[in-house]
Write a protein that holds these residues in place. Structure first.
Motif, PDB file in Angstrom:
ATOM      1  N   PHE A  39      -9.959 -30.452 -72.474  1.00 29.52           N
ATOM      2  CA  PHE A  39     -10.715 -29.216 -72.319  1.00 29.52           C
ATOM      3  C   PHE A  39      -9.929 -28.290 -71.402  1.00 29.52           C
ATOM      4  O   PHE A  39      -9.820 -28.544 -70.204  1.00 29.52           O
ATOM      5  CB  PHE A  39     -12.089 -29.520 -71.723  1.00 29.52           C
ATOM      6  N   GLN A  41     -10.132 -25.205 -69.645  1.00 30.02           N
ATOM      7  CA  GLN A  41     -11.206 -24.297 -69.263  1.00 30.02           C
ATOM      8  C   GLN A  41     -10.730 -22.881 -69.060  1.00 30.02           C
ATOM      9  O   GLN A  41     -11.510 -21.958 -69.041  1.00 30.02           O
ATOM     10  CB  GLN A  41     -11.757 -24.762 -67.916  1.00 30.02           C
ATOM     11  N   ASN A  44     -10.592 -21.680 -63.410  1.00 31.01           N
ATOM     12  CA  ASN A  44     -11.646 -22.596 -62.971  1.00 31.01           C
ATOM     13  C   ASN A  44     -11.343 -23.121 -61.585  1.00 31.01           C
ATOM     14  O   ASN A  44     -10.261 -22.885 -61.044  1.00 31.01           O
ATOM     15  CB  ASN A  44     -11.757 -23.762 -63.962  1.00 31.01           C
ATOM     16  N   SER A  46     -11.476 -26.444 -60.957  1.00 37.10           N
ATOM     17  CA  SER A  46     -11.137 -27.868 -61.003  1.00 37.10           C
ATOM     18  C   SER A  46      -9.635 -28.107 -61.122  1.00 37.10           C
ATOM     19  O   SER A  46      -9.168 -29.225 -61.008  1.00 37.10           O
ATOM     20  CB  SER A  46     -11.889 -28.569 -62.139  1.00 37.10           C
ATOM     21  N   GLY A  81     -12.307 -23.311 -73.506  1.00 39.26           N
ATOM     22  CA  GLY A  81     -13.597 -22.802 -73.037  1.00 39.26           C
ATOM     23  C   GLY A  81     -13.653 -21.302 -73.278  1.00 39.26           C
ATOM     24  O   GLY A  81     -12.668 -20.681 -73.695  1.00 39.26           O
ATOM     25  N   ASP A  97     -11.776 -16.913 -60.121  1.00 44.94           N
ATOM     26  CA  ASP A  97     -11.453 -16.254 -61.383  1.00 44.94           C
ATOM     27  C   ASP A  97     -10.335 -15.237 -61.192  1.00 44.94           C
ATOM     28  O   ASP A  97     -10.480 -14.065 -61.501  1.00 44.94           O
ATOM     29  CB  ASP A  97     -12.687 -15.541 -61.937  1.00 44.94           C
ATOM     30  N   ARG A 101      -9.187 -15.003 -69.343  1.00 41.95           N
ATOM     31  CA  ARG A 101      -8.844 -16.037 -70.323  1.00 41.95           C
ATOM     32  C   ARG A 101      -8.401 -15.391 -71.625  1.00 41.95           C
ATOM     33  O   ARG A 101      -9.100 -14.536 -72.148  1.00 41.95           O
ATOM     34  CB  ARG A 101     -10.064 -16.900 -70.614  1.00 41.95           C
ATOM     35  N   THR A 123     -14.500 -22.537 -78.180  1.00 36.54           N
ATOM     36  CA  THR A 123     -15.840 -22.302 -77.650  1.00 36.54           C
ATOM     37  C   THR A 123     -16.173 -20.829 -77.892  1.00 36.54           C
ATOM     38  O   THR A 123     -15.407 -19.949 -77.494  1.00 36.54           O
ATOM     39  CB  THR A 123     -15.888 -22.599 -76.136  1.00 36.54           C
ATOM     40  N   GLY A 277     -17.605 -34.442 -70.554  1.00 36.78           N
ATOM     41  CA  GLY A 277     -16.451 -33.917 -69.826  1.00 36.78           C
ATOM     42  C   GLY A 277     -16.001 -34.946 -68.796  1.00 36.78           C
ATOM     43  O   GLY A 277     -16.814 -35.727 -68.307  1.00 36.78           O
ATOM     44  N   ASN A 407     -13.876 -35.665 -72.906  1.00 38.73           N
ATOM     45  CA  ASN A 407     -13.184 -34.391 -72.946  1.00 38.73           C
ATOM     46  C   ASN A 407     -12.562 -34.144 -71.581  1.00 38.73           C
ATOM     47  O   ASN A 407     -13.271 -33.832 -70.630  1.00 38.73           O
ATOM     48  CB  ASN A 407     -14.233 -33.312 -73.201  1.00 38.73           C
ATOM     49  N   THR A 409     -10.736 -32.552 -68.509  1.00 35.17           N
ATOM     50  CA  THR A 409     -10.263 -31.333 -67.846  1.00 35.17           C
ATOM     51  C   THR A 409      -9.144 -31.765 -66.898  1.00 35.17           C
ATOM     52  O   THR A 409      -9.400 -32.445 -65.911  1.00 35.17           O
ATOM     53  CB  THR A 409     -11.383 -30.662 -67.027  1.00 35.17           C
TER      54      THR A 409
END
Ligand SMILES: Cc1cc2nc3c(=O)[nH]c(=O)nc-3n(C[C@H](O)[C@H](O)[C@H](O)COP(=O)(O)O)c2cc1C
Length: 453
Positions: A39, A41, A44, A46, A81, A97, A101, A123, A277, A407, A409
């Motif tokens: 995934f 994203q 993010n 993470s 994502g 942010d 994206r 997504t 996830g 999934n 990340t």
């Protein structure tokens, strides 16, 4: 292997679900295998941005390296994502942010040209798109990739996204799945080449599908969203659910619930697969993995990010608080907090949640920074341990049939799949719980989904 939060999983200690209050659903037959997806994203909190080896989140090289590594590791799917608008707090984009994206379908079309078997999952929300247009674009991706496209259907909790669109605002949570159901129905009929005349509550469309069907018939349907309405929607509609419930007991409970709903919808118990996830922090030994986890958390969450995380829930400026001090002893300000606006998370819940966090942090003696680090990885599950102990843990998941896949990340872009593919995947293959090669070339074949009529 051990864990830093209650939500995380503990390898080697997976309780036998049959001995607990979490029974496996009798109607469900486990496939005995675990598949993997990645995934991506996009922006993010993470990904460890500051870690050595961290690459660009929007550069072609990053996507290319990730997807080719995933395909080398026989991953079923590469997910993107969707976040159409930078998250804001008090009118200022969140520090997390820092970049936007790229559009998922543009990117996946390019990635289709450098891969042959991995699935390509976009997504795309049903709240702001239009069904005929989106159906055509997804079908184009399915044709271009020769039957590898999937649509991860979300209604999106990013209420502020609506400000990007002509109609503005957003649809109430209660109505979003009603809208999504009509949306998906129209999209499917377009894929099937039907003449559509839909005069519904949310829109009026007259259109006809004119593209040929791909080798897998039509894009695979994933769904992400776990409210009761979201679960029923998935039970009626989806092939795969992307869930946030990765630890064994919650995964079994979720499977149980989805099987019940799927049977009630008149489908078989195995017709909806579940991919939670997950984050993997792996090393040669459990002790090294523990050290790595601490280090990764430090890289992911610095003092500013810790304050920014709390601000999303408190809905107020908390920059005056010391990241090394206790959690703020004030109540949240806004009626609906930034992160969950539109998801039905009202003031009382924000108040309840922030109070619970304050109590938890005080009880454990955690500062703001330590608390924020302990929250990291709690959405979905964090699998931390040696290659062998995590492989053993996943084999246990496969035996219970709690999930169909995970999934991932990656905590590091673009190198975060390397140890998974080089070290974990072979151990899973040795245990007979992971495919050694792709069983076909379409996503539907590689997920073991029945062919469409
Ligand atoms: C695992 C997971 C991944 C998601 N990914 C996205 C995403 O990339 N973009 C997005 O707009 N929403 C995403 N969502 C949110 C969904 O849009 C969904 O609308 C939200 O969870 C609210 O629905 P619910 O109340 O049924 O959970 C995700 C949700 C889950 C559970």
């Amino acid at each position: 292997m051990s864990s830093t939060t209650a939500e995380q999983t503990t390898a080697g200690a997976a309780a036998s679900p049959a001995d607990t209050d979490h029974p496996i659903h009798a109607a469900h037959t486990p496939s005995g295998t675990i598949r993997l997806g990645v995934f991506f994203q996009g922006v993010n909190s993470s990904t460890a941005w500051r870690a050595p080896g961290a690459g660009d989140q929007v550069a072609w090289e990053s996507f290319e390296r990730l997807i080719t590594t995933a395909e080398r590791g026989v991953f079923s799917a590469f997910f993107l994502g969707e976040g159409l608008r930078l998250r804001e707090h008090q009118g200022v984009p969140l520090e997390f942010d820092v970049a936007g994206r790229p559009d998922a379908q543009t990117l996946l079309a390019a990635l289709a040209s450098i891969t042959r078997q991995i699935g390509l999952v976009a997504t795309q929300n049903t709240t702001y798109n239009d069904p005929v247009d989106l159906a055509r674009r997804l079908q184009s991706l399915d044709l271009l990739s020769d039957g590898r496209a999937a649509w991860n259907i979300v209604t999106t909790d990013n209420a502020w996204t609506g400000e990007n669109f002509r109609r503005g605002g957003y649809i109430d949570h209660a109505e979003r799945y009603e809208h999504a159901e009509a949306f998906v129905d129209v999209a499917r009929r377009i894929w099937r080449g039907e003449d559509v005349d839909h005069q519904g509550r949310h829109y009026h469309v007259r259109a006809s599908g004119r593209l040929p069907r791909s080798r897998q018939g039509e894009p695979v349907l994933f769904q992400a969203g776990v409210s009761p309405q979201g679960r029923d929607f998935a039970a009626r509609t989806a092939d795969v659910i992307f869930s946030p419930f990765g630890d064994l007991e919650r995964a079994i409970d979720f499977r149980h619930d989805i099987v019940e709903r799927t049977l009630a919808a008149g489908r078989s118990a195995e017709s909806v697969q579940i991919f939670p996830g997950a984050e993997f922090i792996l090393a040669a030994t459990d002790a090294e993995a523990e050290d790595k986890l601490r280090w990764v958390r430090e890289q992911q969450v610095g003092p500013q990010q810790a304050i920014a995380l709390l601000e999303q829930y408190w809905g107020r400026d908390l920059t005056a608080y010391d990241p090394d001090g206790p959690l703020p002893d004030v109540d949240p300000l806004v009626a609906e907090s930034g992160v969950t606006r539109g998801a039905g998370f009202q003031f009382e819940k924000a108040q309840e949640l922030t109070r619970a966090w304050r109590e938890e942090a005080a009880q454990k003696g955690l500062s703001i920074l330590e608390f924020a680090r302990s929250r990291q990885g709690s959405r979905g599950s964090s699998f931390t341990g040696s290659y062998d102990s995590v492989a053993e843990q996943l084999a246990e998941y496969a035996r219970w049939g709690a999930i169909d896949g995970l999934n991932i990340t990656p905590w590091l872009i673009p190198g975060g799949l390397d140890d998974i593919v080089d070290e974990l995947v072979p151990r899973l293959q040795e245990r007979g719980v992971y495919p050694t090669e792709y069983s076909g070339t379409t996503l539907r074949e590689n997920l073991g989904l029945p062919a469409l009529a």
